[in-house]
Design a protein around this motif. Sequence first.
Motif, PDB file in Angstrom:
ATOM      1  N   LYS A 163      25.004  54.696  22.487  1.00 25.65           N
ATOM      2  CA  LYS A 163      25.276  54.061  23.747  1.00 25.65           C
ATOM      3  C   LYS A 163      24.096  53.561  24.304  1.00 25.65           C
ATOM      4  CE  LYS A 163      27.447  54.948  28.057  1.00 25.65           C
ATOM      5  NZ  LYS A 163      28.213  56.011  29.086  1.00 25.65           N
ATOM      6  N   ALA A 164      23.002  54.289  24.395  1.00 29.76           N
ATOM      7  CA  ALA A 164      21.701  53.858  24.740  1.00 29.76           C
ATOM      8  C   ALA A 164      21.038  52.730  24.324  1.00 29.76           C
ATOM      9  CB  ALA A 164      20.640  55.301  24.606  1.00 29.76           C
ATOM     10  N   GLU A 165      21.569  52.307  23.159  1.00 31.06           N
ATOM     11  CA  GLU A 165      21.197  50.986  22.557  1.00 31.06           C
ATOM     12  C   GLU A 165      22.254  49.950  22.461  1.00 31.06           C
ATOM     13  OE1 GLU A 165      19.603  51.733  18.799  1.00 31.06           O
ATOM     14  OE2 GLU A 165      18.176  53.417  19.306  1.00 31.06           O
ATOM     15  N   GLY A 166      23.549  50.312  23.364  1.00 29.06           N
ATOM     16  CA  GLY A 166      24.509  49.268  23.615  1.00 29.06           C
ATOM     17  C   GLY A 166      25.286  49.195  22.388  1.00 29.06           C
ATOM     18  N   ILE A 195      18.449  45.129  27.012  1.00 28.96           N
ATOM     19  CA  ILE A 195      19.153  45.921  28.113  1.00 28.96           C
ATOM     20  C   ILE A 195      17.961  46.277  28.876  1.00 28.96           C
ATOM     21  CG2 ILE A 195      20.078  48.306  28.716  1.00 28.96           C
ATOM     22  CD1 ILE A 195      22.051  47.897  26.369  1.00 28.96           C
ATOM     23  N   THR A 200      28.161  51.599  19.666  1.00 25.92           N
ATOM     24  CA  THR A 200      29.347  52.552  19.798  1.00 25.92           C
ATOM     25  C   THR A 200      29.695  52.828  18.413  1.00 25.92           C
ATOM     26  OG1 THR A 200      31.234  51.147  19.710  1.00 25.92           O
ATOM     27  CG2 THR A 200      30.507  51.919  21.882  1.00 25.92           C
ATOM     28  N   ASP A 207      26.015  59.202  22.065  1.00 22.01           N
ATOM     29  CA  ASP A 207      24.895  59.226  23.394  1.00 22.01           C
ATOM     30  C   ASP A 207      23.789  58.343  22.922  1.00 22.01           C
ATOM     31  OD1 ASP A 207      26.675  60.866  24.864  1.00 22.01           O
ATOM     32  OD2 ASP A 207      25.470  62.589  24.508  1.00 22.01           O
ATOM     33  N   ALA A 225      27.613  50.126  28.013  1.00 20.03           N
ATOM     34  CA  ALA A 225      26.489  49.985  28.546  1.00 20.03           C
ATOM     35  C   ALA A 225      26.143  48.934  29.712  1.00 20.03           C
ATOM     36  CB  ALA A 225      25.087  49.796  27.554  1.00 20.03           C
ATOM     37  N   LEU A 226      27.043  47.700  29.490  1.00 17.26           N
ATOM     38  CA  LEU A 226      27.002  46.536  30.420  1.00 17.26           C
ATOM     39  C   LEU A 226      28.360  46.235  30.899  1.00 17.26           C
ATOM     40  CD1 LEU A 226      24.276  44.419  28.515  1.00 17.26           C
ATOM     41  CD2 LEU A 226      23.761  46.020  30.637  1.00 17.26           C
ATOM     42  N   GLN A 263      18.099  45.087  32.879  1.00 17.47           N
ATOM     43  CA  GLN A 263      17.988  46.091  33.864  1.00 17.47           C
ATOM     44  C   GLN A 263      16.967  46.021  35.088  1.00 17.47           C
ATOM     45  OE1 GLN A 263      18.332  49.872  31.769  1.00 17.47           O
ATOM     46  NE2 GLN A 263      20.635  49.981  31.884  1.00 17.47           N
TER      47      GLN A 263
END
Length: 325
Positions: A288-291, A212, A293, A285, A233-234, A216
């Motif tokens: 999510k930052a690591e893609g 990611i 769930t 959360d 995330a994407l 980005q």
Amino acid sequence: MIKTYRRKLLLSAAALAVLSASSVQAAEKWPSKPLRIIVPFAAGGGSDFEARFIASKLTDLLGQSIVVENKPGAGGNLGTEYGVRAAPDGYTLTIIASSYTVNPSVFDLKFDPVKDIAPIVRIAQGPLILVANPKLKAKTFKEFLELAKSEPGKLTFASSGTGSIVHAAGELLSQRAGIRLRHIPYKGTGPALADTLSGTVDVFFSSAAAAIPMIQSGKLRALAVTTAERIPALPDVPTVQESGVPDYAVPLWHGLIAPKGTPPEVIEKINAAVNSTLQSKDFADRLKAEGLTPAGGTSAEFATTIKTEVDLWHKLSSTVPLKAN
């Protein structure tokens, strides 16, 4: 003779009743001492983070401290076997990753990956992301398939090692999409990602956490994700399924297992506690930052996932070599 036989039957039935009652009684008292979670990988990775987060939350829910023990080695098999061979009393749990289902097709395991465990629950899930060097002519996954079909065996895909989940994902894509990619194995994600960034190899099936930031910043192009659904995330990156290969899905996940024979009542208590923990916003959360769930679900659903994937990779390995020569 008949009386003796009946007496033996009655004694056997009584013994079974005592054992069953003892098992139920033990399950009712569980947990009466600290637990431990075996992490078959080194400290600092995704498995380690999830194990420590779950341990901290379960400590409050179960009223007992939980110790996390890292036992890396042999692709995760060393620590996993240690956990599987522990007493089936609910006090030793093991965290496993999706590579667990590939390993039986790569290594000669000393335990049955399906029959010797009691699955508890999946903790988290996410995709591999098929990333390409921006210099690659293909700008989308569909264009990538067209390019691969026009130049069989020319396009290369990197993996973190022969027999890894990344290697298996690439070979499965080749098979399901009717293309031929050339596998270039590396010793870990770092060098595989570095050579994709430099253009030495064309594409790489990367974990979301590693890819990611590069996506980005524009250093890599995301072509598709390997899960059945897009990831938060994407959101603009399509799945492999919606892009032309409908029967393809390779999710990454982590989950908890216990040794075979662990009382079902204990399994369900842990399952309920973990599912409750997965509702935590701070955990969601962080994932999510690591893609990733939160996953959750029943122990039966997790058991089905494990068996289905073990069978999938076994079938693939019968036509494509996943072991190192």
